[in-house]
Design an enzyme around this catalytic site. Structure first.
Site, PDB file in Angstrom:
ATOM      1  N   ASN A 195      18.950  44.227  53.438  1.00  0.00           N
ATOM      2  CA  ASN A 195      17.866  45.073  52.963  1.00  0.00           C
ATOM      3  C   ASN A 195      18.414  46.314  52.272  1.00  0.00           C
ATOM      4  OD1 ASN A 195      15.131  44.098  54.464  1.00  0.00           O
ATOM      5  ND2 ASN A 195      16.911  43.746  55.771  1.00  0.00           N
TER       6      ASN A 195
ATOM      7  N   HIS B  20      15.219  43.586  49.208  1.00  0.00           N
ATOM      8  CA  HIS B  20      16.605  43.248  49.507  1.00  0.00           C
ATOM      9  C   HIS B  20      17.435  43.558  48.267  1.00  0.00           C
ATOM     10  CE1 HIS B  20      16.216  40.863  53.395  1.00  0.00           C
ATOM     11  NE2 HIS B  20      14.987  41.248  53.094  1.00  0.00           N
TER      12      HIS B  20
ATOM     13  N   CYS C 284      18.267  36.551  55.472  1.00  0.00           N
ATOM     14  CA  CYS C 284      17.282  35.655  56.075  1.00  0.00           C
ATOM     15  C   CYS C 284      17.926  34.304  56.368  1.00  0.00           C
ATOM     16  CB  CYS C 284      16.084  35.476  55.136  1.00  0.00           C
ATOM     17  SG  CYS C 284      14.848  34.314  55.750  1.00  0.00           S
TER      18      CYS C 284
ATOM     19  N   HIS D 270       9.299  46.258  50.358  1.00  0.00           N
ATOM     20  CA  HIS D 270      10.384  45.728  51.178  1.00  0.00           C
ATOM     21  C   HIS D 270      11.352  44.991  50.256  1.00  0.00           C
ATOM     22  CE1 HIS D 270      11.717  43.839  55.159  1.00  0.00           C
ATOM     23  NE2 HIS D 270      12.408  43.166  54.253  1.00  0.00           N
TER      24      HIS D 270
ATOM     25  N   ARG E  98      15.570  44.531  63.987  1.00  0.00           N
ATOM     26  CA  ARG E  98      15.009  43.174  63.957  1.00  0.00           C
ATOM     27  C   ARG E  98      15.452  42.431  62.709  1.00  0.00           C
ATOM     28  NH1 ARG E  98      12.377  39.627  60.807  1.00  0.00           N
ATOM     29  NH2 ARG E  98      11.113  41.336  60.010  1.00  0.00           N
ATOM     30  N   ASP E  99      14.900  42.775  61.574  1.00  0.00           N
ATOM     31  CA  ASP E  99      15.226  42.081  60.332  1.00  0.00           C
ATOM     32  C   ASP E  99      16.703  42.219  59.994  1.00  0.00           C
ATOM     33  OD1 ASP E  99      14.893  40.671  58.010  1.00  0.00           O
ATOM     34  OD2 ASP E  99      13.924  42.277  56.905  1.00  0.00           O
TER      35      ASP E  99
END
Length: 334
Positions: A269, A229, A260, A227, A35-36
């Site tokens: 990430n 990056h 993003c 989380h 997803r991300d």
């Protein structure tokens, strides 16, 4: 010589680094690649490739694989097939396949796909909230509360994300107190966990420590996830800073995929392969097969036609066919 002396002094200031595996014997890795990781890719990834990637990640031992997003296809075309992905994957018992939902409409679709966990995602800054959600932080929280209330009523797990917890591409530095307040709001809505996202990757170990000192006044370590990056190459050092606070859930993305649409210049990430290698070097158990993770990373990178962002994936030669050999190498590396 001065550098070595200073390094030794620094390690004495953080004694928990030496005993990290004693207090953090197991780390839960929350995979966000499908997803991300894929949402910002310009090359359209077909449903069957996404499904195969999810299957490979499950085969590697991952128990939490964020698989789809039900945001408007108008804004994130890459995620337009979320319903098809969720209805096609072969679900493995014991594996969680959460999805991202922006509102009650998205939540309704998630329920149709038998999602057992949904994620909501307020921003940590006003500027990013306007760009990402087209509303203020307060309004975003109000919308997400509607989702959380319904999910709790339905017995569906809710996870919260907070983006831009350190810095915002529009507003600059973000106040730790502001992030603590949003975290507290999400927990009060019924989120079992809140993931703190350094969306543009500007954090350092120092800024992460300052953030967590504040957030941990309103939350327990087991209610938080990290989380990061890796825009400035600080992902692993930031992670270590977080682990020292007793946080044992970490988001990562296979092959270092990510970025993003509303944070120009942000890189991917923290790579799952790099994270696992790093943790095995600390003696921290992950129950993951690093060789299979490398294979999954190469699978999606080859499809996208670009090199992997995982340094471990680049470094591991094909002679490492056995997971135990890789773990031994990581554990003995100096």
């Amino acid at each position: 010589m001065n550098f070595i002396t200073n390094s030794l002094k620094l390690s004495r200031n953080f004694p928990s680094i030496r005993n990290l595996s004693a207090s953090t014997s197991q780390v839960r890795i929350y995979e966000v690649g499908p997803r991300d990781g894929l949402q910002n890719e310009s090359k359209l990834v077909p449903t069957d490739v996404k499904v195969e990637l999810i299957h490979k990640l499950a085969e590697a031992g991952l128990k939490d694989i964020e698989s789809a997003s039900f945001v408007s296809p108008k804004w994130v075309k890459q995620m337009a097939d979320g319903k098809d992905v969720m209805n096609t994957i072969k679900r493995v018992p014991g594996v969680n396949y959460p999805v991202l939902v922006p509102n009650l409409k998205g939540y309704s679709i998630a329920r149709q796909c038998n999602a057992e966990e949904v994620a909501i995602f307020p921003a940590g800054s006003e500027g990013f909230s306007q760009k990402n959600l087209n509303c203020s932080v307060e309004e975003g929280l109000r919308r997400f509360k509607e989702v959380a209330d319904q999910a709790v009523k339905d017995g569906v797990r809710v996870r919260g994300y907070v983006s831009c917890v350190v810095g915002c591409p529009y507003d600059g530095p973000v106040s730790p107190k502001a992030i603590a307040k949003i975290t507290e709001d999400l927990l009060s809505m019924g989120c079992y966990e809140v993931s703190l996202g350094d969306t543009i990757g500007v954090g350092t170990a120092g800024s992460v420590q300052r953030l967590l000192r504040e957030v941990l006044t309103v939350a327990k370590p087991e209610q938080l996830a990290l989380h990061f990056h890796d825009t400035y190459g600080q992902g692993l050092s930031n992670l270590l800073a977080g682990l020292e606070f007793g946080i044992t859930t970490v988001d990562s993305s296979i092959s270092g995929l990510g970025g993003c649409p509303y944070a120009r210049g942000a890189s991917g990430n923290l790579a799952t392969e790099d994270l696992v290698y790093f943790l095995y070097g600390l003696g921290v158990n992950t129950d993951l097969d690093l060789v299979k993770l490398v294979e999954a990373g190469r699978y999606i990178s080859n499809f996208l036609g670009k090199p992997t962002e995982s340094k471990v994936n680049r470094a591991l030669s094909d002679r490492f066919k056995n997971h135990k050999d890789v773990v031994q190498m990581a554990s003995c590396a100096v």
